[in-house]
Design an enzyme around this catalytic site. Structure first.
Site, PDB file in Angstrom:
ATOM      1  N   CYS A   1      -2.189  -1.135  -8.227  1.00 32.11           N
ATOM      2  CA  CYS A   1      -2.010  -1.489  -6.812  1.00 32.11           C
ATOM      3  C   CYS A   1      -2.138  -0.286  -5.879  1.00 32.11           C
ATOM      4  O   CYS A   1      -2.892  -0.309  -4.897  1.00 32.11           O
ATOM      5  CB  CYS A   1      -0.685  -2.212  -6.599  1.00 32.11           C
ATOM      6  SG  CYS A   1       0.793  -1.210  -6.901  1.00 32.11           S
TER       7      CYS A   1
ATOM      8  N   HIS B   1       5.193  -2.569  -5.285  1.00 35.53           N
ATOM      9  CA  HIS B   1       3.837  -3.108  -5.167  1.00 35.53           C
ATOM     10  C   HIS B   1       3.334  -2.909  -3.743  1.00 35.53           C
ATOM     11  O   HIS B   1       4.104  -2.902  -2.776  1.00 35.53           O
ATOM     12  CB  HIS B   1       3.826  -4.601  -5.510  1.00 35.53           C
ATOM     13  CG  HIS B   1       2.451  -5.162  -5.678  1.00 35.53           C
ATOM     14  ND1 HIS B   1       1.580  -4.749  -6.664  1.00 35.53           N
ATOM     15  CD2 HIS B   1       1.784  -6.119  -4.967  1.00 35.53           C
ATOM     16  CE1 HIS B   1       0.438  -5.416  -6.559  1.00 35.53           C
ATOM     17  NE2 HIS B   1       0.535  -6.249  -5.541  1.00 35.53           N
TER      18      HIS B   1
ATOM     19  N   HIS C   1      -5.110  -7.107  -2.928  1.00 36.47           N
ATOM     20  CA  HIS C   1      -4.347  -6.182  -3.767  1.00 36.47           C
ATOM     21  C   HIS C   1      -4.806  -6.276  -5.219  1.00 36.47           C
ATOM     22  O   HIS C   1      -5.431  -7.263  -5.633  1.00 36.47           O
ATOM     23  CB  HIS C   1      -2.852  -6.498  -3.665  1.00 36.47           C
ATOM     24  CG  HIS C   1      -2.473  -7.867  -4.174  1.00 36.47           C
ATOM     25  ND1 HIS C   1      -1.505  -8.062  -5.130  1.00 36.47           N
ATOM     26  CD2 HIS C   1      -2.936  -9.110  -3.861  1.00 36.47           C
ATOM     27  CE1 HIS C   1      -1.369  -9.360  -5.367  1.00 36.47           C
ATOM     28  NE2 HIS C   1      -2.222 -10.012  -4.613  1.00 36.47           N
TER      29      HIS C   1
END
Length: 316
Positions: free
Chosen positions: A222, A273, A285
């Site tokens: 990420c 994240h 993402h």
């Protein structure tokens, strides 16, 4: 005079002093009381006087009723300064009015009227402001010629100022505020174009596999994905979501722009994240669950992972 009469007089005096102190302190500053349409309040008279001084309301002898004309003038003021156009004088609007009034007073003290055939640095300033409003399409030469005079007249007509072609204090004040807004709008438009390019660039990597610790088109995690994309727009971010979260400018969720990074808490990690907001409540993402770069709904994703904030960075 009896003792009881003296005590009564003393009480009356104390009450009177209290009322004077109370009235002057409560209504000392605009913004202490919320003002809105149809109110009858002493602060409304102050509001009208300030709006008139700043060129948003006509007249000079004002009452304390918040009427239709005041509502319209206030909303025009709020629109010009990108404030919430609700016709209500709360703290934000009151602060802007007070700030502008101080600027106006300084201009009154220092401004020298400019007219046809004048020259100098101040004329260049006026010409640049007129260019920012889109009313002058010429080089700022420092000579107040025919084109500059006509641009001033056009500006005065547009904003309800007497069409003299002379830059008096009122014209200067309005011109400065409008041109500042115009420059701000141009900067926002430029940023929007850059953000659009960033989003288009990020979308090119849809489907690239998820790979922990990686930051290349062959595989991303990420924060590797966000750092790789933003690096192409002049932003160097460390390959770690928590450190990316500690950089940039904090952005409220209802003010997200495409290109902002959005962050989530996952498991035990306070910042676990990160993705790139792309508009319309969507973000792109490198997804651990889907094992690739995908686009998801921010609202839907927030049901399963705790949304903790967003950051904005200066893009090239």
């Amino acid at each position: 005079m009896s003792e009881s009469t003296l005590k009564q007089c003393f009480r009356v005096l104390i009450v009177s002093l209290f009322m004077v102190i109370f009235s002057t302190s409560v209504f000392a500053d605009l913004g202490d009381t919320l003002l809105k349409k149809d109110m009858d309040h002493s602060d409304v008279k102050v509001l009208k006087e300030k709006l008139a001084k700043l060129g948003y309301l006509e007249g000079s002898d004002f009452d304390s009723v918040f009427d239709e004309a005041t509502d319209k003038a206030l909303k025009n003021f709020q629109k010009e300064y990108n404030l919430k156009q609700d016709g209500i004088v709360g703290k934000d609007t009151a602060d802007y009015i007070e700030k502008l009034e101080i600027q106006y007073e300084n201009i009154l003290k220092n401004h020298v009227e400019l007219k046809r055939d004048d020259t100098g640095e101040t004329v260049i300033e006026i010409q640049n402001m007129l260019k920012a409003t889109g009313l002058l399409d010429a080089t700022a030469t420092g000579l107040y010629g025919e084109k500059t005079e006509q641009a001033v007249i056009d500006f005065q007509e547009k904003f309800g100022i007497a069409k003299t072609g002379i830059v008096d204090s009122m014209t200067y004040m309005k011109l400065k505020s409008v041109s500042d807004t115009g420059l701000s709008d141009r900067a926002s438009q430029s940023r929007a174009r850059t953000n659009s390019k960033l989003v288009d660039y990020a979308k090119k990597f849809q489907g690239v596999r998820y790979s922990w610790g990686s930051s290349s088109p062959k595989g991303f995690d990420c924060s590797g994905f966000t750092s790789y994309v933003l690096k192409n727009f002049g932003v160097n971010l460390e390959h770690q979501a928590s450190r990316q979260f500690n950089k940039g400018t904090k952005v409220e969720r209802n003010k997200l722009w495409p290109g902002d990074l959005v962050f989530f808490k996952t498991g035990r990690a306070a910042v676990g994240h990160v993705g790139i907001y792309i508009g319309n409540d969507n973000f792109i993402h490198a997804s651990t669950s889907k094992k690739k770069v995908v686009i998801d709904s921010l609202s839907q994703y927030s049901k399963y992972s705790t949304y903790i904030g967003a950051r904005r960075y200066d893009l090239d």
